[in-house]
Structures are given as structure tokens and as C-alpha cells.
Design an enzyme around this catalytic site. Structure first.
Site, short mmCIF file in Angstrom:
data_model
loop_
_atom_site.label_atom_id
_atom_site.label_comp_id
_atom_site.label_asym_id
_atom_site.label_seq_id
_atom_site.Cartn_x
_atom_site.Cartn_y
_atom_site.Cartn_z
N LYS A 35 3.43 -15.50 2.14
CA LYS A 35 3.33 -16.26 0.89
C LYS A 35 4.77 -16.58 0.47
O LYS A 35 5.22 -16.22 -0.63
CB LYS A 35 2.57 -15.39 -0.14
CG LYS A 35 2.17 -16.12 -1.41
CD LYS A 35 1.06 -17.11 -1.22
CE LYS A 35 0.77 -17.83 -2.52
NZ LYS A 35 -0.04 -19.04 -2.35
N ASP A 86 -3.14 -18.23 1.66
CA ASP A 86 -4.32 -18.91 1.11
C ASP A 86 -4.83 -19.97 2.08
O ASP A 86 -6.04 -20.11 2.30
CB ASP A 86 -4.02 -19.53 -0.28
CG ASP A 86 -2.63 -20.13 -0.37
OD1 ASP A 86 -1.83 -19.98 0.58
OD2 ASP A 86 -2.34 -20.78 -1.39
N TYR A 134 0.82 -1.22 0.00
CA TYR A 134 0.00 0.00 0.00
C TYR A 134 0.86 1.27 0.00
O TYR A 134 0.38 2.35 -0.35
CB TYR A 134 -0.94 0.03 1.22
CG TYR A 134 -2.02 -1.04 1.21
CD1 TYR A 134 -2.26 -1.80 0.08
CD2 TYR A 134 -2.78 -1.28 2.34
CE1 TYR A 134 -3.23 -2.78 0.08
CE2 TYR A 134 -3.76 -2.27 2.34
CZ TYR A 134 -3.98 -3.01 1.21
OH TYR A 134 -4.94 -3.99 1.20
#
Ligand code: NAD
Length: 357
Positions: free
Chosen positions: A191, A223, A142
Site C-alpha cells: 500500500k 486493494d 501482528y
């Protein structure tokens, strides 16, 4: 002890839920012998109306000079047509930046009394749930480099995910400190099978973990974490993760608890300074109607007592008072079952204050 709190009521239901929270804090002060000094300042749409900008310098100065900040909510229909960078919500980003708030804490606690509002099967949530998502708030994708460029496939756009060791270390320390005060378990979500930034994240979290031998550390891919939160949420105690993964997972975790009117949050800087606010917005649809649930803000104040002021007993008293009011069968509009009589914002605040001590 005297504690200085900068109070930012904001817009819509913000002033209504904040008023009830101050009522509860006053009662805590009375019962436990503390003095809470409030200084009210403007931010959001009301600040735009009064000063032309959503975050006056005076607000920043008062917040910085306080021990903690209590915020209601900002925004509303009246300011919806302003350009993006002039909107009331920009005050939140400004406050995070000015106050150095790098850690966002979102507890997802299921009150047994509200188990019916949980979308998961009863056997999955039996015995209740108590998870905290610790989200990195000022780094990652961000805030990374972003831009557009031409490619053979046409115009392209990119956003860069980048984390430094220092950024990961300080958020990991918050998570491990928190786990020490709770269930002594940290799940770090990344991840790392794909992202270089996640591999650095995982290494630094492990290094911090070595300093907390009592805390069990698990790593989980994002996930899988998204799936496990609805499959077996009881396995989690403290979840620590990056800005973007935390944005998504904290919303998912909070849905498990039912109503948006029950969800507190804290954003912390170094040295125990923090800004405390409900997860919900300014709810212009019910503003001024005595229909808002003040419990999210009251529970945010409980977090303030615990994390900034170190007043664990007092924080417990506030949480118990909320539980008691629910156990006695009182419900605000957002959590009342169909046909069930609901109490107003003021009454909810009165009942919770009356149950302190
Ligand atoms: P919202 O959270 O304000 O409202 C969503 C729905 O939940 C509405 O139906 C509302 O009535 C209900 N609701 C919210 N809080 C409640 C409470 N305490 N008790 C009972 N019901 C409650 O989200 P929105 O409608 O998307 O946004 C409204 C405004 O708030 C927008 O201007 C938005 O930008 C702003 N906003 C501010 C913050 C913040 O200040 N932190 C966060 C989110 C949205």
C-alpha cells in the site's frame, strides 16, 4: 537418502490425515529408494492433557533436530474454555517462533476435476489456476508495538506496522527463488501510496528483483490485488506480501480453489527447513468418523519433498496421484456433490498411495 521428519499429529482429524500422509510418504520411499524416519511428538490439546502445556520442550527439540516438520492440526472444543494464552493454538505461534519460520507459502491450485467447486465463472478459470501466495510471517503489524492511550476522543488503541530491510529482503528472495521454479513472475503487494513501511518494502523488493533478471516484477496495491484475484486470477504466478495483507489475500486466493480439505501450506526458515501443514483446522465435528479429506496434508507433504528435500520428481508423483484419484471420480465428503457417494479418509489415503509410481 535418509530424511528425518518430526511428525506432530495434533488433535481432532490431525492424527487421521497425518496417518494417510505417512502411508503416501512410505510408498514414495519404496518406489524412489528413500528412507523417511518419523519421530512423533505432541503439540496442542493432546500435549496440554499429557504435560500441562501446549508445546513441550521435547517437541521443540525434536523439530529442531529434524530436516522438516509435518503437522496435522491443533485445537478442539475440549480446550475452548481455556484462557487465550493457554489454548492449543498457541503451539503454532510457538513453533513458528522457535523454528524461525518467516515465510508462509500457500498455493492456490485449482484441480480441473473440482472446477465446479470454484465460485468464479468458468471463463475466468478456464485452463486452471496455479498461484502461490508468499506471506511474511514473523514481522509487521501482528508483532509490532501495540498499546492503548487516552485521547480527546476517548480511549484509543494502536498497532504498529514496521518492516526492516533484512526482513523484506529474505521474504523477497523466497518469492523470486520460487518464481524461478515456476512461471517467472512476481507480484509484490503493498500500500505504497499511503504507508511508509510499504515504500521501504517496494524499494527492497525491487533491489532483490535486480538479481533475478529473468523474473518479471509487478507492484500492486493491496486493494487492487484483492479485486484482481477474483477478476483475473490467471495473471498471477507468485504473490509476495506482508503478514497482514498475506493473511487476507491467501484466504481469498484459497477460496477460489473450492474446498478447505484440498489446501496445503508450508512455512519456511532459512536453509530449506520447513514446517508443512494443511490450511484447515482440527475439524472436531468430523473427528474420528473417517470423514476427513487427507489431501491437503498429503499435498503439504508434496511441498516438503519439493522445497525442503529438493525431490521435485517425487513431489510431482504425489500431486499426480491426487489428481488421478480425483480424475477416477473418487471424492471425500467435503468435495462430493450432493447425492454422490463419498469415500473415507483411509480409502483416500490407500488410493493415493496406490497411484504413486
Ligand atoms: P476447521 O478448518 O477445523 O473446520 C471448518 C469446517 O471445515 C468444518 O466443518 C470441518 O468439518 C471442515 N473441514 C476442515 N478440514 C476438513 C477436511 N480435511 N476434510 C473435510 N472437512 C474438513 O476450522 P474450525 O472449525 O474453525 O476450527 C476447529 C478447531 O481447529 C479450532 O479449535 C481452531 O482453533 C483449530 N484450528 C487449527 C488450525 C491449525 O492447527 N493450523 C487452523 C485453523 C483452526
Amino acid at each position: 537418502m535418509e530424511y528425518r521428519i518430526a511428525v506432530v499429529p495434533g488433535d481432532g482429524i490431525g492424527p487421521e490425515v497425518v496417518a494417510q500422509t505417512l502411508k503416501v510418504l512410505d510408498k514414495v520411499g519404496e518406489v524412489y529408494g528413500h528412507s523417511f524416519k518419523y519421530e512423533k511428538v505432541l503439540a496442542g490439546g493432546c500435549a496440554i492433557d499429557a504435560t500441562g502445556g501446549c508445546l513441550p520442550q521435547e517437541t521443540i527439540d525434536v523439530c529442531k533436530a529434524s530436516d522438516a516438520v509435518l503437522l496435522g492440526a491443533v485445537g478442539g472444543w475440549k480446550w475452548d474454555t481455556l484462557p487465550g494464552n493457554e489454548r492449543p493454538e498457541m503451539a503454532l505461534l510457538g513453533l513458528r517462533k522457535e523454528l524461525g519460520l518467516f515465510a508462509n507459502l500457500r498455493p492456490a491450485m485449482l484441480f480441473e476435476e473440482l472446477a465446479d467447486a470454484c465460485p468464479l465463472k468458468p471463463e475466468i478459470i478456464a485452463g486452471g489456476l496455479d498461484i502461490v501466495v508468499v506471506r511474511e510471517l514473523t514481522g509487521g503489524i501482528y508483532f509490532g508495538e501495540k498499546g492503548t492511550k487516552d485521547t480527546a476522543m476517548g480511549a484509543a488503541a494502536y498497532d504498529v506496522e514496521q518492516y526492516s530491510e533484512g526482513e523484506v529482503r529474505r521474504i523477497a528472495e523466497v518469492a523470486f527463488d520460487m518464481a524461478m521454479k515456476r512461471g517467472k513472475k512476481v507480484t509484490s503487494v503493498d500500500k505504497a501510496n499511503v504507508l511508509e513501511s510499504s515504500r521501504l518494502w517496494r524499494r527492497v523488493v525491487a533491489e532483490v528483483g535486480d538479481r533475478f533478471p529473468e523474473v518479471e516484477l509487478n507492484n500492486m496495491y493491496v486493494d487492487n490485488a484483492a479485486m484482481q484475484l477474483v477478476r483475473n486470477p490467471k495473471q498471477f504466478d507468485v504473490i509476495v506480501t506482508s503478514n497482514i495483507f498475506g493473511d487476507i489475500l491467501s484466504d481469498e486466493a484459497s477460496m477460489i480453489t473450492g474446498s478447505i480439505g484440498m489446501l496445503p501450506s508450508a512455512s519456511l526458515a532459512t536453509g530449506n527447513f520447513g514446517m508443512y501443514e494443511p490450511v484447515h483446522g482440527s475439524a472436531p465435528d468430523i473427528a474420528g468418523k473417517d470423514m476427513a479429506n487427507p489431501m491437503a496434508t498429503i499435498l503439504s507433504a508434496a511441498m516438503m519433498l519439493r522445497y525442503t528435500f529438493g525431490l521435485g520428481k517425487e513431489a510431482d508423483a504425489v500431486e499426480s496421484a491426487v489428481k488421478k484419484v480425483l480424475a477416477d471420480g473418487y471424492r471425500t465428503h467435503d468435495i462430493a456433490a450432493e447425492g454422490e457417494e463419498a469415500i473415507g479418509t483411509e480409502k483416500a489415503g490407500d488410493l493415493i498411495a496406490a497411484n504413486i509410481g
